[in-house]
Design a protein around this motif. Structure first.
Motif, PDB file in Angstrom:
ATOM      1  N   GLN A 183       0.826  -1.206   0.000  1.00 37.63           N
ATOM      2  CA  GLN A 183       0.000   0.000   0.000  1.00 37.63           C
ATOM      3  C   GLN A 183       0.862   1.259   0.000  1.00 37.63           C
ATOM      4  OE1 GLN A 183      -2.450  -0.749   3.454  1.00 37.63           O
ATOM      5  NE2 GLN A 183      -4.070  -1.699   2.239  1.00 37.63           N
ATOM      6  N   LYS A 184       1.979   1.220   0.728  1.00 37.38           N
ATOM      7  CA  LYS A 184       2.887   2.370   0.740  1.00 37.38           C
ATOM      8  C   LYS A 184       3.457   2.622  -0.650  1.00 37.38           C
ATOM      9  CE  LYS A 184       4.535   2.271   5.541  1.00 37.38           C
ATOM     10  NZ  LYS A 184       5.728   2.096   6.404  1.00 37.38           N
ATOM     11  N   ILE A 185       3.869   1.532  -1.302  1.00 42.74           N
ATOM     12  CA  ILE A 185       4.445   1.660  -2.644  1.00 42.74           C
ATOM     13  C   ILE A 185       3.405   2.182  -3.628  1.00 42.74           C
ATOM     14  CG2 ILE A 185       5.355   0.348  -4.600  1.00 42.74           C
ATOM     15  CD1 ILE A 185       6.847  -1.397  -2.631  1.00 42.74           C
ATOM     16  N   GLU A 186       2.204   1.621  -3.562  1.00 43.91           N
ATOM     17  CA  GLU A 186       1.152   2.056  -4.478  1.00 43.91           C
ATOM     18  C   GLU A 186       0.798   3.523  -4.252  1.00 43.91           C
ATOM     19  OE1 GLU A 186      -2.031  -0.682  -3.951  1.00 43.91           O
ATOM     20  OE2 GLU A 186      -1.154  -2.191  -5.279  1.00 43.91           O
ATOM     21  N   ASN A 187       0.753   3.934  -2.991  1.00 48.79           N
ATOM     22  CA  ASN A 187       0.458   5.338  -2.695  1.00 48.79           C
ATOM     23  C   ASN A 187       1.548   6.254  -3.228  1.00 48.79           C
ATOM     24  OD1 ASN A 187      -1.927   4.716  -1.388  1.00 48.79           O
ATOM     25  ND2 ASN A 187      -0.999   4.629   0.640  1.00 48.79           N
ATOM     26  N   GLU A 188       2.793   5.784  -3.148  1.00 54.28           N
ATOM     27  CA  GLU A 188       3.898   6.593  -3.668  1.00 54.28           C
ATOM     28  C   GLU A 188       3.776   6.743  -5.181  1.00 54.28           C
ATOM     29  OE1 GLU A 188       8.392   5.535  -4.094  1.00 54.28           O
ATOM     30  OE2 GLU A 188       8.116   6.428  -2.111  1.00 54.28           O
ATOM     31  N   VAL A 190       1.004   6.573  -6.929  1.00 53.09           N
ATOM     32  CA  VAL A 190      -0.137   7.443  -7.212  1.00 53.09           C
ATOM     33  C   VAL A 190       0.243   8.905  -7.021  1.00 53.09           C
ATOM     34  CG1 VAL A 190      -2.442   8.112  -6.436  1.00 53.09           C
ATOM     35  CG2 VAL A 190      -1.874   5.701  -6.687  1.00 53.09           C
ATOM     36  N   ASN A 191       0.939   9.206  -5.935  1.00 50.24           N
ATOM     37  CA  ASN A 191       1.357  10.588  -5.679  1.00 50.24           C
ATOM     38  C   ASN A 191       2.333  11.086  -6.738  1.00 50.24           C
ATOM     39  OD1 ASN A 191      -0.206  10.773  -3.362  1.00 50.24           O
ATOM     40  ND2 ASN A 191       1.431  10.032  -2.029  1.00 50.24           N
ATOM     41  N   THR A 192       3.202  10.181  -7.205  1.00 49.93           N
ATOM     42  CA  THR A 192       4.152  10.559  -8.255  1.00 49.93           C
ATOM     43  C   THR A 192       3.421  10.936  -9.533  1.00 49.93           C
ATOM     44  OG1 THR A 192       5.825   9.068  -7.342  1.00 49.93           O
ATOM     45  CG2 THR A 192       6.132   9.787  -9.615  1.00 49.93           C
ATOM     46  N   LYS A 329      -0.790  -0.826 -13.528  1.00 49.03           N
ATOM     47  CA  LYS A 329      -1.054  -1.160 -12.133  1.00 49.03           C
ATOM     48  C   LYS A 329      -0.014  -0.540 -11.219  1.00 49.03           C
ATOM     49  CE  LYS A 329      -3.625  -3.795  -9.371  1.00 49.03           C
ATOM     50  NZ  LYS A 329      -5.064  -3.713  -9.287  1.00 49.03           N
ATOM     51  N   ARG A 330       1.227  -0.449 -11.714  1.00 47.60           N
ATOM     52  CA  ARG A 330       2.303   0.091 -10.896  1.00 47.60           C
ATOM     53  C   ARG A 330       2.626   1.544 -11.216  1.00 47.60           C
ATOM     54  NH1 ARG A 330       1.822  -3.022  -6.805  1.00 47.60           N
ATOM     55  NH2 ARG A 330       1.899  -5.219  -7.340  1.00 47.60           N
ATOM     56  N   GLY A 331       1.782   2.183 -12.004  1.00 46.67           N
ATOM     57  CA  GLY A 331       2.012   3.584 -12.288  1.00 46.67           C
ATOM     58  C   GLY A 331       3.041   3.822 -13.366  1.00 46.67           C
ATOM     59  N   TYR A 332       3.304   2.812 -14.218  1.00 42.36           N
ATOM     60  CA  TYR A 332       4.330   2.927 -15.243  1.00 42.36           C
ATOM     61  C   TYR A 332       3.745   3.197 -16.622  1.00 42.36           C
ATOM     62  CZ  TYR A 332       7.655   0.813 -11.977  1.00 42.36           C
ATOM     63  OH  TYR A 332       8.463   0.540 -10.913  1.00 42.36           O
TER      64      TYR A 332
END
Length: 341
Positions: A183-188, A190-192, A329-332
């Protein structure tokens, strides 16, 4: 002698557990000290941990539940026990044990080392459970209960319950802590996305999280027990995301690639389906005989019933499926973001 052959391997593994320097409290303390760095190997490690849930974990839970249900249901009456089912399902085969090697490769990754004690604890307890449940399987499949009048069955059952409890505890600790990091990684991510001005991708991931919550709500409630206020709250959030995406789509179509368009289309259908479910609940409109027949027939026909939980769940899956590409899914999704990780 036969009893010793069955339970000695289990006791050996229990000794390993007892000798493990990290107790549950220490494992919790270590996990709580986890700090987040940049992903890539972090994500790989979490994926390897998660893969166990669909392999060893799912089989071990099924093996225990089948074994325990039949033992509790039929007791020690060999004439009534459906032993074939115990033999067929209450075992962990070599393939499932081999799947634990994913955890070895997870430990080998030089990141998130704070998770390693949790992984090792899981492995020890998992192997102990496999030995024990397979001993039970051997005992019943060879019909050894006929020779000892179920005396060993009682010993094995107590041992199995004890070891399974330890296994599930270590599984729960690893699951909770790895999910926390995920969840921390996903939030990071998303914020990025938001910081980089990639609002479409940002909104899609935010919407996906809300849909996950929607699925949890619907999966844990029947139609009659469904809380309309909670459903309306989630629908408002999903609808807000859809409306913002609509504005962006109308103002700047260049931001929408094939993944975005598919997601947007599926989200539109889901938004409509949620509204239909809420309206049916508010109107207290009962299902017709034909609708009830479809709901009971199978999932394919049930999802066609307008204003049903099944319809919303199906469309929720459609939206989530459109997000399954790992880069999205990973923001890429955007190459500018991808090159920074």
């Amino acid at each position: 002698m036969r009893l010793k052959k069955i339970i000695i391997p289990s006791f050996c593994l229990l000794m390993i557990i007892a000798c493990n320097k990290s107790n549950d409290k220490e494992l919790d303390d270590q996990a709580n000290k986890i700090t987040l760095q940049k992903p890539t190997e972090h994500v790989q490690k979490l994926i390897k941990i998660a893969s166990i849930d669909k392999s060893f974990n799912s089989y071990s839970v099924r093996a225990f539940e089948v074994y325990n249900d039949y033992i509790n249901l039929f007791g020690s009456n060999a004439n009534n026990m459906e032993l074939d089912k115990i033999v067929n399902f209450s075992q962990i085969d070599d393939f499932q044990l081999y799947s634990l090697k994913h955890l070895d490769s997870a430990i080998a990754l030089p990141v998130l080392k704070e998770l390693n004690p949790l992984i090792r604890s899981y492995k020890i307890n998992a192997r102990a459970f496999a030995v024990t449940i397979n001993s039970c399987n051997s005992y019943y499949s060879k019909k050894e209960y006929r020779n000892d009048k179920f005396n060993q069955a009682a010993v094995l059952h107590k041992l199995t319950i004890n070891i399974y409890s330890k296994f599930k505890k270590s599984d729960s600790i690893l699951r909770v802590k790895s999910k926390k990091i995920t969840q921390k990684i996903e939030n990071e991510y998303v914020n990025t996305l938001k910081e980089e001005g990639l609002e479409v991708e940002y909104l899609m991931l935010v919407g996906t999280k809300d849909i996950d919550y929607l699925k949890e709500l619907l999966a844990s409630n029947s139609y009659n027990d469904l809380n309309v206020e909670k459903l309306t709250y989630l629908q408002d959030k999903i609808s807000t995301t859809y409306n913002k995406l609509t504005e962006l789509k109308n103002s700047d179509k260049n931001q929408f690639n094939q993944y975005c368009n598919l997601y947007y289309s599926n989200l539109e259908h889901l938004n409509q389906s949620i509204n239909e479910l809420i309206q049916r609940k508010k109107d207290k409109r009962k299902f017709t005989k034909d609708e009830i027949k479809k709901l009971k027939h199978n999932k394919t026909s049930a999802r066609l019933v307008v204003g049903s939980i099944q319809s919303v769940l199906f469309l929720s899956e459609r939206v989530l499926e459109s997000c399954k590409d790992i880069k999205l899914k990973r923001g890429y999704l955007n190459s500018e973001i991808a090159t920074k990780y």
